[in-house]
Design a protein around this motif. Structure first.
Motif, mmCIF file in Angstrom:
data_model
loop_
_atom_site.group_PDB
_atom_site.id
_atom_site.type_symbol
_atom_site.label_atom_id
_atom_site.label_comp_id
_atom_site.label_asym_id
_atom_site.label_seq_id
_atom_site.Cartn_x
_atom_site.Cartn_y
_atom_site.Cartn_z
ATOM 1 N N PRO A 25 0.813 -1.218 0.000
ATOM 2 C CA PRO A 25 0.000 0.000 0.000
ATOM 3 C C PRO A 25 0.844 1.265 0.000
ATOM 4 O O PRO A 25 0.429 2.299 -0.553
ATOM 5 N N ALA A 26 2.044 1.223 0.637
ATOM 6 C CA ALA A 26 2.903 2.403 0.647
ATOM 7 C C ALA A 26 3.367 2.754 -0.771
ATOM 8 O O ALA A 26 3.398 3.923 -1.162
ATOM 9 N N ILE A 27 3.729 1.736 -1.544
ATOM 10 C CA ILE A 27 4.159 1.972 -2.927
ATOM 11 C C ILE A 27 2.994 2.483 -3.771
ATOM 12 O O ILE A 27 3.153 3.398 -4.587
ATOM 13 N N TYR A 28 1.839 1.904 -3.581
ATOM 14 C CA TYR A 28 0.651 2.356 -4.321
ATOM 15 C C TYR A 28 0.361 3.821 -4.016
ATOM 16 O O TYR A 28 0.091 4.619 -4.912
ATOM 17 N N LEU A 29 0.416 4.180 -2.728
ATOM 18 C CA LEU A 29 0.172 5.574 -2.341
ATOM 19 C C LEU A 29 1.250 6.493 -2.900
ATOM 20 O O LEU A 29 0.954 7.601 -3.381
ATOM 21 N N HIS A 30 2.497 6.039 -2.849
ATOM 22 C CA HIS A 30 3.591 6.873 -3.369
ATOM 23 C C HIS A 30 3.475 7.080 -4.869
ATOM 24 O O HIS A 30 3.788 8.165 -5.376
ATOM 25 N N ASP A 31 3.044 6.069 -5.612
ATOM 26 C CA ASP A 31 2.807 6.242 -7.050
ATOM 27 C C ASP A 31 1.755 7.321 -7.300
ATOM 28 O O ASP A 31 1.870 8.119 -8.243
ATOM 29 N N TRP A 32 0.720 7.321 -6.445
ATOM 30 C CA TRP A 32 -0.316 8.358 -6.578
ATOM 31 C C TRP A 32 0.272 9.735 -6.293
ATOM 32 O O TRP A 32 -0.053 10.713 -6.983
ATOM 33 N N LEU A 33 1.158 9.830 -5.305
ATOM 34 C CA LEU A 33 1.802 11.108 -4.988
ATOM 35 C C LEU A 33 2.692 11.574 -6.142
ATOM 36 O O LEU A 33 2.747 12.771 -6.460
ATOM 37 N N LEU A 34 3.385 10.651 -6.771
ATOM 38 C CA LEU A 34 4.235 11.005 -7.915
ATOM 39 C C LEU A 34 3.405 11.605 -9.045
ATOM 40 O O LEU A 34 3.777 12.621 -9.642
ATOM 41 N N ALA A 35 2.273 10.957 -9.341
ATOM 42 C CA ALA A 35 1.446 11.386 -10.468
ATOM 43 C C ALA A 35 0.678 12.668 -10.180
ATOM 44 O O ALA A 35 0.498 13.501 -11.081
ATOM 45 N N ASN A 36 0.241 12.849 -8.961
ATOM 46 C CA ASN A 36 -0.662 13.956 -8.648
ATOM 47 C C ASN A 36 0.010 15.136 -7.957
ATOM 48 O O ASN A 36 -0.579 16.223 -7.909
ATOM 49 N N LEU A 37 1.207 14.944 -7.438
ATOM 50 C CA LEU A 37 1.891 16.055 -6.777
ATOM 51 C C LEU A 37 3.225 16.376 -7.450
ATOM 52 O O LEU A 37 3.435 17.500 -7.909
ATOM 53 N N LEU A 38 4.124 15.382 -7.517
ATOM 54 C CA LEU A 38 5.450 15.659 -8.074
ATOM 55 C C LEU A 38 5.370 16.039 -9.549
ATOM 56 O O LEU A 38 6.000 17.010 -9.985
ATOM 57 N N ASP A 39 4.609 15.275 -10.346
ATOM 58 C CA ASP A 39 4.515 15.579 -11.775
ATOM 59 C C ASP A 39 3.835 16.917 -12.040
ATOM 60 O O ASP A 39 4.019 17.503 -13.112
ATOM 61 N N ARG A 40 3.054 17.395 -11.085
ATOM 62 C CA ARG A 40 2.404 18.702 -11.220
ATOM 63 C C ARG A 40 3.191 19.819 -10.531
ATOM 64 O O ARG A 40 2.678 20.911 -10.325
ATOM 65 N N ARG A 41 4.430 19.490 -10.150
ATOM 66 C CA ARG A 41 5.361 20.461 -9.568
ATOM 67 C C ARG A 41 4.880 21.030 -8.232
ATOM 68 O O ARG A 41 5.213 22.158 -7.876
ATOM 69 N N ARG A 42 4.163 20.239 -7.506
ATOM 70 C CA ARG A 42 3.753 20.626 -6.156
ATOM 71 C C ARG A 42 4.738 19.964 -5.192
ATOM 72 O O ARG A 42 4.424 19.030 -4.463
ATOM 73 N N TYR A 43 5.956 20.498 -5.204
ATOM 74 C CA TYR A 43 7.075 19.835 -4.552
ATOM 75 C C TYR A 43 6.935 19.795 -3.033
ATOM 76 O O TYR A 43 7.256 18.776 -2.398
ATOM 77 N N ALA A 44 6.523 20.891 -2.423
ATOM 78 C CA ALA A 44 6.407 20.927 -0.955
ATOM 79 C C ALA A 44 5.363 19.927 -0.470
ATOM 80 O O ALA A 44 5.597 19.182 0.507
ATOM 81 N N GLN A 45 4.228 19.887 -1.142
ATOM 82 C CA GLN A 45 3.186 18.946 -0.752
ATOM 83 C C GLN A 45 3.648 17.504 -0.957
ATOM 84 O O GLN A 45 3.360 16.617 -0.150
ATOM 85 N N TYR A 46 4.384 17.279 -2.042
ATOM 86 C CA TYR A 46 4.883 15.931 -2.308
ATOM 87 C C TYR A 46 5.863 15.503 -1.214
ATOM 88 O O TYR A 46 5.784 14.379 -0.703
ATOM 89 N N ALA A 47 6.799 16.391 -0.869
ATOM 90 C CA ALA A 47 7.789 16.052 0.143
ATOM 91 C C ALA A 47 7.124 15.764 1.491
ATOM 92 O O ALA A 47 7.475 14.795 2.185
#
Length: 312
Positions: A25-47
């Motif tokens: 589940p951690a990897i699944y959640l992190h993949d969602w964070l990559l797609a919805n936060l990091l790829d959209r340049r929302r770096y602080a929220q992603y971190a």
């Protein structure tokens, strides 16, 4: 080492199972964070979200290890501190997330590569369709005018000319539905094209077309040879002085070579066609990549020569 009643093998299997159960589940959640936060340049929220995921997953793994009575001991047999065991759990989760992230981007890169290849192939097919349409429009218009003149000046040549035109149109219709044709059909298409182009030439123009095709059944991408042949008739026609066009198509067991050459009339200025040679180069790179093709062009003020070599 672990202090409990199970064997080391059983302990290892249990520990690995707990780790995988937490990582999934951690990897699944992190993949969602990559797609919805990091790829959209929302770096602080992603971190922030990634750190929270890491700490929460580490805490869960530490708790499950404790409930399963899996304890880490040092060389002297003393149980490690809670902080150490929690840090070790966080480290294991971090390593799993890093490996999963690398796999995520490697997979994305591979998918993007194939998608780009598909888009490029689609673009080339679109350009080929445009090239066919371009040939159809201006060539058919000129040919019909030439046939009209031929019907008045030499009506006995009309049947052969009409058969050539029908063969050319049939080939373009059939090749539009095929990814490959044969060397023989491509050569026949060129012969019909050259025969119809000769209808509009003056007596001061000499055209030589020779073929040596011992294996005409070999497959070939359609309309690869036409741009070089078409250029001969675009560039070699002048009102005064002798004009020369030479076209030679030869074949070996593994290769095909097209050589074209044409004289250039004085004061001739070429106008870019936009689709001919650029589209040819792109299609060669697509269908005969790397050293499977070679295109050499030599131009002077009085002569233009092109050599295309294909490894079939």
């Amino acid at each position: 080492m672990a202090r409990h009643d199970q064997t080391p093998t059983q302990t290892g299997l249990l520990s690995s199972s707990l780790l995988l159960g937490v990582l999934a589940p951690a990897i699944y959640l992190h993949d969602w964070l990559l797609a919805n936060l990091l790829d959209r340049r929302r770096y602080a929220q992603y971190a922030t979200a990634t750190l929270a995921t890491l700490l929460a997953a580490g805490a869960l793994l530490h708790f499950l290890n404790h409930m399963a009575n899996i304890h880490i001991v040092d060389r002297e047999g003393h149980t490690q501190t809670v902080a150490y065991r929690y840090g070790l759990a966080v480290g294991n989760v971090l390593l799993g997330l890093l490996l999963a992230t690398i796999a995520h981007y490697v997979r994305r890169g591979i998918v993007s590569h194939f998608q780009m290849q598909q888009l490029r192939a689609l673009q080339l097919e679109t350009e080929l369709s445009l090239l066919k349409a371009q040939v159809n429009q201006h060539f058919l218009f000129n040919t019909l005018n030439n046939l009209y003149g031929l019907s008045l000046a030499a009506p006995e040549q009309m049947p052969e000319a009409l058969l050539q035109l029908a063969g050319l149109m049939r080939y373009q219709l059939d090749s539009s539905r095929l990814s490959t044709v044969t060397v023989g059909t491509e050569a026949e298409y060129l012969a019909n094209y050259i025969g119809l182009e000769k209808l509009r030439l003056r007596d001061n123009t000499t055209v030589e077309f020779t073929t040596d095709l011992p294996r005409p059944e070999q497959p070939l991408a359609p309309l690869l040879l036409l741009p070089l042949v078409e250029n001969c008739f675009k560039h070699a026609i002048g009102p005064g002085g002798p004009n020369t066009i030479r076209i030679e198509l030869t074949q070996t067991d593994t290769g095909l070579t097209l050589r074209t050459g044409n004289s250039i009339p004085p004061h001739f200025r070429a106008t870019p066609s936009g689709l001919g040679l650029p589209t040819l180069r792109a299609r060669l790179a697509q269908y005969y990549p790397g050293n499977r093709h070679r295109l050499d062009i030599k131009a002077s003020d009085t002569f233009y020569a092109a050599t295309l070599q294909l490894m079939l």
